[in-house]
Write a protein that holds these residues in place. Sequence first.
Motif, PDB file in Angstrom:
ATOM      1  N   SER A  46       0.712  -1.249  -0.037  1.00 40.85           N
ATOM      2  CA  SER A  46      -0.150   0.082  -0.011  1.00 40.85           C
ATOM      3  C   SER A  46       0.933   1.203  -0.009  1.00 40.85           C
ATOM      4  O   SER A  46       1.928   1.195   0.595  1.00 40.85           O
ATOM      5  N   LEU A  47       0.501   2.171  -0.711  1.00 37.20           N
ATOM      6  CA  LEU A  47       1.063   3.645  -0.682  1.00 37.20           C
ATOM      7  C   LEU A  47       0.044   4.429  -0.156  1.00 37.20           C
ATOM      8  O   LEU A  47       0.400   5.070   0.967  1.00 37.20           O
ATOM      9  N   ARG A  48      -0.933   4.686  -0.754  1.00 38.13           N
ATOM     10  CA  ARG A  48      -2.087   5.664  -0.258  1.00 38.13           C
ATOM     11  C   ARG A  48      -2.411   5.582   1.010  1.00 38.13           C
ATOM     12  O   ARG A  48      -2.780   6.271   1.984  1.00 38.13           O
ATOM     13  N   THR A  49      -3.073   4.308   1.075  1.00 41.02           N
ATOM     14  CA  THR A  49      -3.964   3.932   2.415  1.00 41.02           C
ATOM     15  C   THR A  49      -2.953   3.991   3.793  1.00 41.02           C
ATOM     16  O   THR A  49      -3.288   4.361   4.545  1.00 41.02           O
ATOM     17  N   ARG A 109      -5.314  -4.452   6.428  1.00 39.96           N
ATOM     18  CA  ARG A 109      -5.512  -4.690   4.876  1.00 39.96           C
ATOM     19  C   ARG A 109      -5.145  -6.271   4.366  1.00 39.96           C
ATOM     20  O   ARG A 109      -4.113  -6.542   4.735  1.00 39.96           O
ATOM     21  N   HIS A 146     -13.544  -1.914  -0.277  1.00 34.74           N
ATOM     22  CA  HIS A 146     -12.364  -0.738   0.140  1.00 34.74           C
ATOM     23  C   HIS A 146     -13.235   0.248   0.651  1.00 34.74           C
ATOM     24  O   HIS A 146     -13.236   1.322  -0.284  1.00 34.74           O
ATOM     25  N   GLN A 149     -11.483   4.089   0.426  1.00 35.34           N
ATOM     26  CA  GLN A 149     -11.448   4.585  -0.847  1.00 35.34           C
ATOM     27  C   GLN A 149     -12.958   5.122  -1.340  1.00 35.34           C
ATOM     28  O   GLN A 149     -12.686   6.153  -2.046  1.00 35.34           O
ATOM     29  N   CYS A 270      -8.677   4.980  -8.314  1.00 38.97           N
ATOM     30  CA  CYS A 270      -8.176   4.733  -7.029  1.00 38.97           C
ATOM     31  C   CYS A 270      -6.707   4.937  -6.773  1.00 38.97           C
ATOM     32  O   CYS A 270      -6.074   5.174  -5.868  1.00 38.97           O
ATOM     33  N   LEU A 271      -5.873   4.632  -7.809  1.00 33.23           N
ATOM     34  CA  LEU A 271      -4.345   4.395  -8.012  1.00 33.23           C
ATOM     35  C   LEU A 271      -4.105   3.164  -6.845  1.00 33.23           C
ATOM     36  O   LEU A 271      -4.686   3.152  -6.150  1.00 33.23           O
TER      37      LEU A 271
HETATM   38  N1   CP Z   1      -6.041   3.231  -3.570  1.00 39.51           N
HETATM   39  C1   CP Z   1      -5.280   2.616  -2.658  1.00 39.51           C
HETATM   40  O1   CP Z   1      -5.795   2.076  -1.823  1.00 39.51           O
HETATM   41  O2   CP Z   1      -3.977   2.791  -2.810  1.00 39.51           O
HETATM   42  P1   CP Z   1      -2.874   2.005  -1.961  1.00 39.51           P
HETATM   43  O3   CP Z   1      -3.190   0.549  -2.422  1.00 39.51           O
HETATM   44  O4   CP Z   1      -1.550   2.273  -2.425  1.00 39.51           O
HETATM   45  O5   CP Z   1      -3.147   1.975  -0.443  1.00 39.51           O
END
Ligand code: CP
Length: 312
Positions: A46-49, A109, A146, A149, A270-271
């Motif tokens: 994960s980056l964003r979460t 996660r 999710h 998100q 969502c990336l």
């Molecule tokens: N959109 C999202 O959940 O990004 P990550 O998988 O980077 O957390």
Amino acid sequence: MKHFTSANDIESAPSLVEEGLILKADPHQSKIGTNKTLGLIFFNPSLRTRLSTQKAAFNLGMNVIVMNIGKDGWNIEFEDGAVMNGATQEHIKDGVAVISEYVDILGVRTFPELKSKEKDYSEQVLNKFKEYSSVPVISLESATLHPLQSLADLITIEQHLIKRPKVVLTWAPHPKALPQAVPNSFLEWIKLTDADVTMTCPEGYELAEEFTEGVPIVNDQNEAFADADFIYAKNWSSYTHYGQVLDVREDWTITQEKMRLTNRGKFMHCLPIRRNVVATDDVIDNSIVYQQAKNRECAAQVVLKKILEANG
Ligand code: CP
């Protein structure tokens, strides 16, 4: 709110969106999390979460501890009653009970294996966290949903102030089998708003009926894009032919040409996104995907705040 694992855990999506936007405007207005600790457990990357949830907790005055359990922890046993004389050293029951002794809210996660529909849709891992944790659990993306998100997505759509927007969820190509969590969740949440929602996908990529109920499904992507205010693109593997990447002849990549069919529609994703596979560079570079990612922060913050308010 006790746990936050789906739209079923909240009272009102529009109220949560509104409160999220108030926190976005003034992120430091409440330090309700002072002397409280958030634990974030990642079985998957994960980056964003990971970053946005930490930032949200810091904004509320919380401490945060993070563990990549799949990489840094003992091998976890998930089966009840297992005789643990093999590769697993720690039972999920013990691991979660112990982690929840250290924290006030516990995020997890966990991705699906995409081998068994029944196993993935039973949300085995998330439910074991809920069962064995002594503190509230938040989903940082589970096998099938999710919610953080989706809340950020609703906040992003609300920021554009379009009355009854036409929102199109479109399948897009990808070389690997991906979960259905983001599109399932997006449909679950967007149906709680006044948006006019359509889904477009090639035949064989329909999602579970519990999510698509009441949503028109169009197999012609160009037809679906007509007059759309928002195009939400995402790849997912087949639900019907569970976990498979089906042979799709048409080009479903989102291009500027397709975006011109919309009502000056905003492109959402969502990336992370595979550029020039899911969508072309020019579509992504003229999109609102960074706004969506930014809104992960206030979405997480409003959820943490609500849980702290409800649980003292
Ligand atoms: N959109 C999202 O959940 O990004 P990550 O998988 O980077 O957390």
